[in-house]
Design an enzyme around this catalytic site. Structure first.
Site, PDB file in Angstrom:
ATOM      1  N   GLY A  11      44.492  29.376  27.633  1.00  7.98           N
ATOM      2  CA  GLY A  11      45.898  29.396  27.252  1.00  7.98           C
ATOM      3  C   GLY A  11      46.201  28.704  25.932  1.00  7.98           C
ATOM      4  N   LEU A  80      41.001  39.121  28.831  1.00  3.57           N
ATOM      5  CA  LEU A  80      39.676  39.654  28.532  1.00  3.57           C
ATOM      6  C   LEU A  80      39.319  40.903  29.337  1.00  3.57           C
ATOM      7  CD1 LEU A  80      37.789  36.276  28.047  1.00  3.57           C
ATOM      8  CD2 LEU A  80      39.060  37.647  26.381  1.00  3.57           C
ATOM      9  N   LYS A  81      40.319  41.736  29.584  1.00  5.56           N
ATOM     10  CA  LYS A  81      40.091  43.014  30.263  1.00  5.56           C
ATOM     11  C   LYS A  81      40.917  44.062  29.556  1.00  5.56           C
ATOM     12  CE  LYS A  81      40.740  44.150  34.638  1.00  5.56           C
ATOM     13  NZ  LYS A  81      41.210  44.017  36.022  1.00  5.56           N
ATOM     14  N   LEU A  82      40.474  45.312  29.632  1.00 12.61           N
ATOM     15  CA  LEU A  82      41.306  46.375  29.072  1.00 12.61           C
ATOM     16  C   LEU A  82      42.545  46.505  29.945  1.00 12.61           C
ATOM     17  CD1 LEU A  82      41.146  48.355  26.722  1.00 12.61           C
ATOM     18  CD2 LEU A  82      40.140  50.026  28.282  1.00 12.61           C
ATOM     19  N   ASN A  95      47.958  42.645  20.866  1.00 14.45           N
ATOM     20  CA  ASN A  95      46.727  41.904  21.159  1.00 14.45           C
ATOM     21  C   ASN A  95      46.341  41.086  19.934  1.00 14.45           C
ATOM     22  OD1 ASN A  95      44.314  41.161  22.547  1.00 14.45           O
ATOM     23  ND2 ASN A  95      43.177  42.685  21.349  1.00 14.45           N
ATOM     24  N   HIS A  97      42.864  39.575  18.206  1.00 15.33           N
ATOM     25  CA  HIS A  97      41.398  39.644  18.269  1.00 15.33           C
ATOM     26  C   HIS A  97      40.817  38.705  17.213  1.00 15.33           C
ATOM     27  CE1 HIS A  97      37.499  41.285  19.100  1.00 15.33           C
ATOM     28  NE2 HIS A  97      37.301  41.407  17.794  1.00 15.33           N
ATOM     29  N   ASP A 138      40.552  47.010  21.242  1.00 16.53           N
ATOM     30  CA  ASP A 138      40.723  46.595  19.845  1.00 16.53           C
ATOM     31  C   ASP A 138      41.028  47.751  18.896  1.00 16.53           C
ATOM     32  OD1 ASP A 138      40.138  44.001  20.745  1.00 16.53           O
ATOM     33  OD2 ASP A 138      37.985  44.352  20.493  1.00 16.53           O
ATOM     34  N   GLU A 167      44.639  32.334  13.643  1.00 17.60           N
ATOM     35  CA  GLU A 167      45.345  33.018  14.744  1.00 17.60           C
ATOM     36  C   GLU A 167      46.713  32.381  15.001  1.00 17.60           C
ATOM     37  OE1 GLU A 167      43.226  33.828  18.406  1.00 17.60           O
ATOM     38  OE2 GLU A 167      41.323  33.653  17.364  1.00 17.60           O
TER      39      GLU A 167
HETATM   40  C1  GAR Z   1      41.612  33.726  21.166  1.00 12.41           C
HETATM   41  O1  GAR Z   1      40.714  33.277  20.185  1.00 12.41           O
HETATM   42  C2  GAR Z   1      41.711  35.241  21.120  1.00 12.41           C
HETATM   43  O2  GAR Z   1      41.567  35.737  19.837  1.00 12.41           O
HETATM   44  C3  GAR Z   1      40.559  35.637  22.009  1.00 12.41           C
HETATM   45  O3  GAR Z   1      40.613  34.706  23.071  1.00 12.41           O
HETATM   46  C4  GAR Z   1      41.048  33.451  22.524  1.00 12.41           C
HETATM   47  C5  GAR Z   1      42.123  32.816  23.387  1.00 12.41           C
HETATM   48  O4  GAR Z   1      41.640  32.592  24.651  1.00 12.41           O
HETATM   49  N1  GAR Z   1      40.738  37.000  22.454  1.00 12.41           N
HETATM   50  C6  GAR Z   1      39.742  37.895  22.471  1.00 12.41           C
HETATM   51  O5  GAR Z   1      38.590  37.608  22.182  1.00 12.41           O
HETATM   52  C7  GAR Z   1      40.143  39.301  22.897  1.00 12.41           C
HETATM   53  N2  GAR Z   1      39.179  40.265  22.451  1.00 12.41           N
HETATM   54  P1  GAR Z   1      41.689  31.120  25.277  1.00 12.41           P
HETATM   55  O6  GAR Z   1      43.131  30.700  25.265  1.00 12.41           O
HETATM   56  O7  GAR Z   1      41.123  31.270  26.635  1.00 12.41           O
HETATM   57  O8  GAR Z   1      40.847  30.248  24.360  1.00 12.41           O
END
Ligand code: GAR
Length: 188
Positions: A11, A80-82, A95, A97, A138, A167
């Site tokens: 989160g 982390l799922k489609l 989203n 990435h 993605d 990000e």
């Molecule tokens: C972020 O870095 C986001 O870009 C990535 O998960 C992180 C946040 O999750 N998302 C992906 O990789 C999606 N393909 P967290 O809050 O559990 O660290």
């Protein structure tokens, strides 16, 4: 915009979005937070922030929860799922990435795995992408990208930290753009 946050992990993105709304630099309101991992730290954080929280393991369960909150924009925040939204929200899912799409993306590219491959390939620039999601991993219209340098001495964790800093700027910027320009302008 009434927004829902979907997450699977710690989160950290939720923390950032919450802070940006609180300090008045991001449009919209978080109406509900849903996790597909029952003990996700992000759910505990969401509860602490005072958002309604739910655990849901399937898209159908998620979508029936969203219906109760009249959601206009779904934010994937380390989900982390489609995700397959209901028909009326098929253009309304953002989203983030942790790479510069179309590089280092697709099935299996998430979190630290992305930065490990970035390091292995020896690229000199990485970054993050905020985009509208479609039925593939993605893909979909890109709203904001931010790049960061990758130095030879960087570990994957170093790259991850620098990208996450980008990000934290990119997601609020993208949400503000979508708010100002309208969702459908990105799908023309
Ligand atoms: C972020 O870095 C986001 O870009 C990535 O998960 C992180 C946040 O999750 N998302 C992906 O990789 C999606 N393909 P967290 O809050 O559990 O660290």
């Amino acid at each position: 915009m009434r927004m829902a946050v979907l997450l699977s992990g710690t989160g950290r993105t939720l923390d950032n979005l919450h802070d940006r709304i609180a300090d008045g630099t991001m449009q919209g309101s978080i109406e509900v937070v849903v996790a597909n991992v029952v003990d996700a730290l992000g759910l505990k954080k969401a509860k602490k922030y005072g958002y309604p929280v739910h655990y849901a393991s399937t898209d159908d369960e998620i979508n029936s929860i969203l219906q109760d909150y009249d959601i206009e924009l779904v934010l994937l925040a380390g989900f982390l799922k489609l995700y397959h939204p209901p028909e009326h929200l098929k253009h309304n899912v953002l989203n983030i990435h942790p790479a510069l799409i179309p590089s280092f993306c697709g099935d299996g590219f998430y979190g630290i795995h992305v930065h490990r491959i970035v390091k292995k390939k020896g690229v000199k620039v990485s970054g993050c992408t905020v985009h509208f999601a479609n039925e593939k991993y993605d893909e979909g219209p890109i709203v904001v990208q931010k790049s960061v340098p990758v130095y030879d001495e960087d570990s994957p964790d170093d790259i991850a930290e620098r990208v996450f800093g980008a990000e934290c700027e990119a997601y609020p910027e993208a949400i503000n753009l979508v708010h100002d320009k309208g969702i459908e302008s990105y799908w023309k």
